[in-house]
Design a protein around this motif. Sequence first.
Motif, PDB file in Angstrom:
ATOM      1  N   MET A   8       0.850  -1.191   0.000  1.00  0.00           N
ATOM      2  CA  MET A   8       0.000   0.000   0.000  1.00  0.00           C
ATOM      3  C   MET A   8       0.885   1.241   0.000  1.00  0.00           C
ATOM      4  O   MET A   8       1.873   1.308   0.741  1.00  0.00           O
ATOM      5  CB  MET A   8      -0.902   0.035   1.238  1.00  0.00           C
ATOM      6  N   SER A   9       0.515   2.224  -0.831  1.00  0.00           N
ATOM      7  CA  SER A   9       1.241   3.492  -0.869  1.00  0.00           C
ATOM      8  C   SER A   9       0.877   4.335   0.341  1.00  0.00           C
ATOM      9  O   SER A   9      -0.125   4.071   1.030  1.00  0.00           O
ATOM     10  CB  SER A   9       0.898   4.257  -2.152  1.00  0.00           C
ATOM     11  N   ALA A  10       1.665   5.372   0.592  1.00  0.00           N
ATOM     12  CA  ALA A  10       1.425   6.247   1.741  1.00  0.00           C
ATOM     13  C   ALA A  10       0.022   6.863   1.730  1.00  0.00           C
ATOM     14  O   ALA A  10      -0.668   6.835   2.759  1.00  0.00           O
ATOM     15  CB  ALA A  10       2.494   7.335   1.803  1.00  0.00           C
ATOM     16  N   PRO A  11      -0.464   7.417   0.602  1.00  0.00           N
ATOM     17  CA  PRO A  11      -1.818   7.984   0.618  1.00  0.00           C
ATOM     18  C   PRO A  11      -2.898   6.948   0.932  1.00  0.00           C
ATOM     19  O   PRO A  11      -3.886   7.246   1.606  1.00  0.00           O
ATOM     20  CB  PRO A  11      -1.985   8.553  -0.794  1.00  0.00           C
ATOM     21  N   MET A  12      -2.700   5.710   0.451  1.00  0.00           N
ATOM     22  CA  MET A  12      -3.691   4.672   0.706  1.00  0.00           C
ATOM     23  C   MET A  12      -3.646   4.198   2.160  1.00  0.00           C
ATOM     24  O   MET A  12      -4.676   3.844   2.743  1.00  0.00           O
ATOM     25  CB  MET A  12      -3.491   3.501  -0.253  1.00  0.00           C
ATOM     26  N   VAL A  13      -2.453   4.195   2.762  1.00  0.00           N
ATOM     27  CA  VAL A  13      -2.355   3.876   4.192  1.00  0.00           C
ATOM     28  C   VAL A  13      -3.095   4.933   5.000  1.00  0.00           C
ATOM     29  O   VAL A  13      -3.830   4.616   5.944  1.00  0.00           O
ATOM     30  CB  VAL A  13      -0.883   3.765   4.632  1.00  0.00           C
ATOM     31  N   ASN A  14      -2.922   6.195   4.641  1.00  0.00           N
ATOM     32  CA  ASN A  14      -3.645   7.257   5.335  1.00  0.00           C
ATOM     33  C   ASN A  14      -5.159   7.089   5.190  1.00  0.00           C
ATOM     34  O   ASN A  14      -5.919   7.336   6.131  1.00  0.00           O
ATOM     35  CB  ASN A  14      -3.217   8.622   4.795  1.00  0.00           C
ATOM     36  N   LEU A  17      -6.237   4.383   7.550  1.00  0.00           N
ATOM     37  CA  LEU A  17      -6.238   4.845   8.938  1.00  0.00           C
ATOM     38  C   LEU A  17      -7.419   5.769   9.230  1.00  0.00           C
ATOM     39  O   LEU A  17      -7.924   5.803  10.347  1.00  0.00           O
ATOM     40  CB  LEU A  17      -4.923   5.549   9.254  1.00  0.00           C
ATOM     41  N   SER A  18      -7.850   6.514   8.218  1.00  0.00           N
ATOM     42  CA  SER A  18      -8.979   7.434   8.413  1.00  0.00           C
ATOM     43  C   SER A  18     -10.329   6.719   8.335  1.00  0.00           C
ATOM     44  O   SER A  18     -11.364   7.305   8.646  1.00  0.00           O
ATOM     45  CB  SER A  18      -8.935   8.546   7.365  1.00  0.00           C
ATOM     46  N   GLY A  19     -10.311   5.472   7.877  1.00  0.00           N
ATOM     47  CA  GLY A  19     -11.551   4.726   7.704  1.00  0.00           C
ATOM     48  C   GLY A  19     -12.214   4.937   6.363  1.00  0.00           C
ATOM     49  O   GLY A  19     -13.303   4.416   6.118  1.00  0.00           O
ATOM     50  N   ALA A  20     -11.554   5.687   5.464  1.00  0.00           N
ATOM     51  CA  ALA A  20     -12.149   5.995   4.161  1.00  0.00           C
ATOM     52  C   ALA A  20     -12.003   4.860   3.161  1.00  0.00           C
ATOM     53  O   ALA A  20     -12.737   4.800   2.180  1.00  0.00           O
ATOM     54  CB  ALA A  20     -11.522   7.268   3.586  1.00  0.00           C
ATOM     55  N   LYS A  21     -11.043   3.971   3.370  1.00  0.00           N
ATOM     56  CA  LYS A  21     -10.742   2.937   2.379  1.00  0.00           C
ATOM     57  C   LYS A  21     -11.166   1.561   2.868  1.00  0.00           C
ATOM     58  O   LYS A  21     -10.707   1.089   3.898  1.00  0.00           O
ATOM     59  CB  LYS A  21      -9.244   2.929   2.063  1.00  0.00           C
ATOM     60  N   SER A  22     -12.039   0.911   2.101  1.00  0.00           N
ATOM     61  CA  SER A  22     -12.466  -0.444   2.421  1.00  0.00           C
ATOM     62  C   SER A  22     -12.430  -1.357   1.194  1.00  0.00           C
ATOM     63  O   SER A  22     -12.929  -2.482   1.242  1.00  0.00           O
ATOM     64  CB  SER A  22     -13.880  -0.443   3.012  1.00  0.00           C
ATOM     65  N   GLN A  23     -11.854  -0.865   0.098  1.00  0.00           N
ATOM     66  CA  GLN A  23     -11.688  -1.661  -1.117  1.00  0.00           C
ATOM     67  C   GLN A  23     -10.332  -1.365  -1.738  1.00  0.00           C
ATOM     68  O   GLN A  23      -9.763  -0.286  -1.532  1.00  0.00           O
ATOM     69  CB  GLN A  23     -12.784  -1.355  -2.145  1.00  0.00           C
ATOM     70  N   THR A  24      -9.843  -2.334  -2.517  1.00  0.00           N
ATOM     71  CA  THR A  24      -8.667  -2.099  -3.349  1.00  0.00           C
ATOM     72  C   THR A  24      -8.805  -2.939  -4.607  1.00  0.00           C
ATOM     73  O   THR A  24      -9.439  -4.005  -4.585  1.00  0.00           O
ATOM     74  CB  THR A  24      -7.354  -2.425  -2.609  1.00  0.00           C
ATOM     75  N   ARG A  25      -8.238  -2.463  -5.702  1.00  0.00           N
ATOM     76  CA  ARG A  25      -8.296  -3.174  -6.974  1.00  0.00           C
ATOM     77  C   ARG A  25      -6.886  -3.443  -7.477  1.00  0.00           C
ATOM     78  O   ARG A  25      -6.041  -2.550  -7.444  1.00  0.00           O
ATOM     79  CB  ARG A  25      -9.102  -2.366  -8.011  1.00  0.00           C
ATOM     80  N   ARG A  26      -6.675  -4.667  -7.954  1.00  0.00           N
ATOM     81  CA  ARG A  26      -5.373  -5.089  -8.452  1.00  0.00           C
ATOM     82  C   ARG A  26      -5.569  -5.788  -9.793  1.00  0.00           C
ATOM     83  O   ARG A  26      -6.543  -6.526  -9.998  1.00  0.00           O
ATOM     84  CB  ARG A  26      -4.684  -6.035  -7.460  1.00  0.00           C
ATOM     85  N   ILE A  27      -4.640  -5.573 -10.721  1.00  0.00           N
ATOM     86  CA  ILE A  27      -4.754  -6.114 -12.074  1.00  0.00           C
ATOM     87  C   ILE A  27      -4.691  -7.635 -12.059  1.00  0.00           C
ATOM     88  O   ILE A  27      -3.850  -8.236 -11.388  1.00  0.00           O
ATOM     89  CB  ILE A  27      -3.648  -5.545 -12.972  1.00  0.00           C
ATOM     90  N   TRP A  65      -1.861  -8.667   5.142  1.00  0.00           N
ATOM     91  CA  TRP A  65      -1.145  -7.753   6.028  1.00  0.00           C
ATOM     92  C   TRP A  65      -0.431  -6.707   5.177  1.00  0.00           C
ATOM     93  O   TRP A  65       0.193  -7.005   4.176  1.00  0.00           O
ATOM     94  CB  TRP A  65      -0.196  -8.485   6.974  1.00  0.00           C
ATOM     95  N   VAL A  66      -0.607  -5.465   5.575  1.00  0.00           N
ATOM     96  CA  VAL A  66      -0.194  -4.326   4.753  1.00  0.00           C
ATOM     97  C   VAL A  66       1.300  -4.069   4.880  1.00  0.00           C
ATOM     98  O   VAL A  66       1.833  -3.922   5.984  1.00  0.00           O
ATOM     99  CB  VAL A  66      -0.984  -3.063   5.141  1.00  0.00           C
ATOM    100  N   LYS A  67       1.955  -4.001   3.725  1.00  0.00           N
ATOM    101  CA  LYS A  67       3.363  -3.615   3.661  1.00  0.00           C
ATOM    102  C   LYS A  67       3.407  -2.135   3.284  1.00  0.00           C
ATOM    103  O   LYS A  67       2.929  -1.754   2.214  1.00  0.00           O
ATOM    104  CB  LYS A  67       4.114  -4.464   2.644  1.00  0.00           C
ATOM    105  N   ALA A  99       3.461   7.111   7.110  1.00  0.00           N
ATOM    106  CA  ALA A  99       2.239   7.223   6.326  1.00  0.00           C
ATOM    107  C   ALA A  99       2.269   8.454   5.425  1.00  0.00           C
ATOM    108  O   ALA A  99       1.316   8.760   4.753  1.00  0.00           O
ATOM    109  CB  ALA A  99       1.019   7.273   7.236  1.00  0.00           C
ATOM    110  N   THR A 100       3.373   9.173   5.461  1.00  0.00           N
ATOM    111  CA  THR A 100       3.627  10.244   4.494  1.00  0.00           C
ATOM    112  C   THR A 100       4.915   9.874   3.769  1.00  0.00           C
ATOM    113  O   THR A 100       5.626   8.961   4.166  1.00  0.00           O
ATOM    114  CB  THR A 100       3.787  11.609   5.181  1.00  0.00           C
ATOM    115  N   ASP A 101       5.228  10.579   2.700  1.00  0.00           N
ATOM    116  CA  ASP A 101       6.385  10.201   1.899  1.00  0.00           C
ATOM    117  C   ASP A 101       7.709  10.469   2.593  1.00  0.00           C
ATOM    118  O   ASP A 101       8.727   9.874   2.266  1.00  0.00           O
ATOM    119  CB  ASP A 101       6.363  10.936   0.548  1.00  0.00           C
ATOM    120  N   ASP A 102       7.737  11.364   3.553  1.00  0.00           N
ATOM    121  CA  ASP A 102       8.978  11.705   4.237  1.00  0.00           C
ATOM    122  C   ASP A 102       8.854  11.424   5.725  1.00  0.00           C
ATOM    123  O   ASP A 102       7.805  11.650   6.327  1.00  0.00           O
ATOM    124  CB  ASP A 102       9.321  13.185   4.036  1.00  0.00           C
TER     125      ASP A 102
END
Length: 202
Positions: A8-14, A17-27, A65-67, A99-102
Motif C-alpha cells: 500500500m502506498s502512503a496515501p492509501m495507508v492514510n 487509517l482514516s476509515g475511508a478505504k475499504s476496497q482495493t483493486r489489483r490487475i 497484512w499491509v506492507k 504514512a507520508t512520503d517523508d
Amino acid sequence: MKARPILMSAPMVNALLSGAKSQTRRIVKPQATGKTCLYDPAIGFRFHGGPNLKCPYGQPGDLLWVKETWAIKDCGNRVSLNPDAWASGWPVNRLQYCATDDPPQPDYWWNKRSSMFMPRWASRLTLELTDVRVERLKDISEANACAEGFASDGDESAKLWYAMLWDKINGNGAWEQNPWVWALTFKMHQQNVDAFLKVSTA
C-alpha cells in the motif's frame, strides 16, 4: 484462514487509517481475453474462452497484512530487528511508520525502509477480506470509487478521482486500457496480523 502480504502506498495507508478505504483493486494476471467472467466455488473465476483463475490475494475470510513504508529510529545506535525481541515489546517506541512520503524527523534519526522489505512482524494493519470479485476496471461505481479512499471535495466525482489515481500509479493511459481487476472488499484491523490471528483463533 490464510494471510498474505499486500503493498500500500502512503496515501492509501492514510485512507485506511482514516476509515475511508475499504476496497482495493489489483490487475488480474494474466489478462483474459474473454468478455465475461463467472464464479464457480470449485474452480474459482472462469473467463469465457480463457483460463480459470484463483485470486492470488485469497478468498473471503482470508487476511492481508499491509506492507508500507517504515523506519527504525536510530539515534546513532544500531537497533535490533529480531522479531522475538520486538514481540517482547522493547523496541515498540523505536519502530515507526511513514504514512507520508517523508519521515517526520531529521534523516539521521531514521533508517527509512521501502514497503517492499517490510517483514510480517513489523506490519500494523490487517485486512480481513469480506468479498472478492472480478470486474472490468471502468465498471467501478461511484460508491465503490468512494470506498477506494476518495475524500469528498465539493462536486468532484469519485470515479474521476479514481481514474486519475489509477493512471498515476500504473502509467498514463492505464485507465483507458480497462483491464480485468480483482476487486477486494475488506474490514481493516489496526493490529499486526499474527496478533490478530492469535486472538481470533483463541
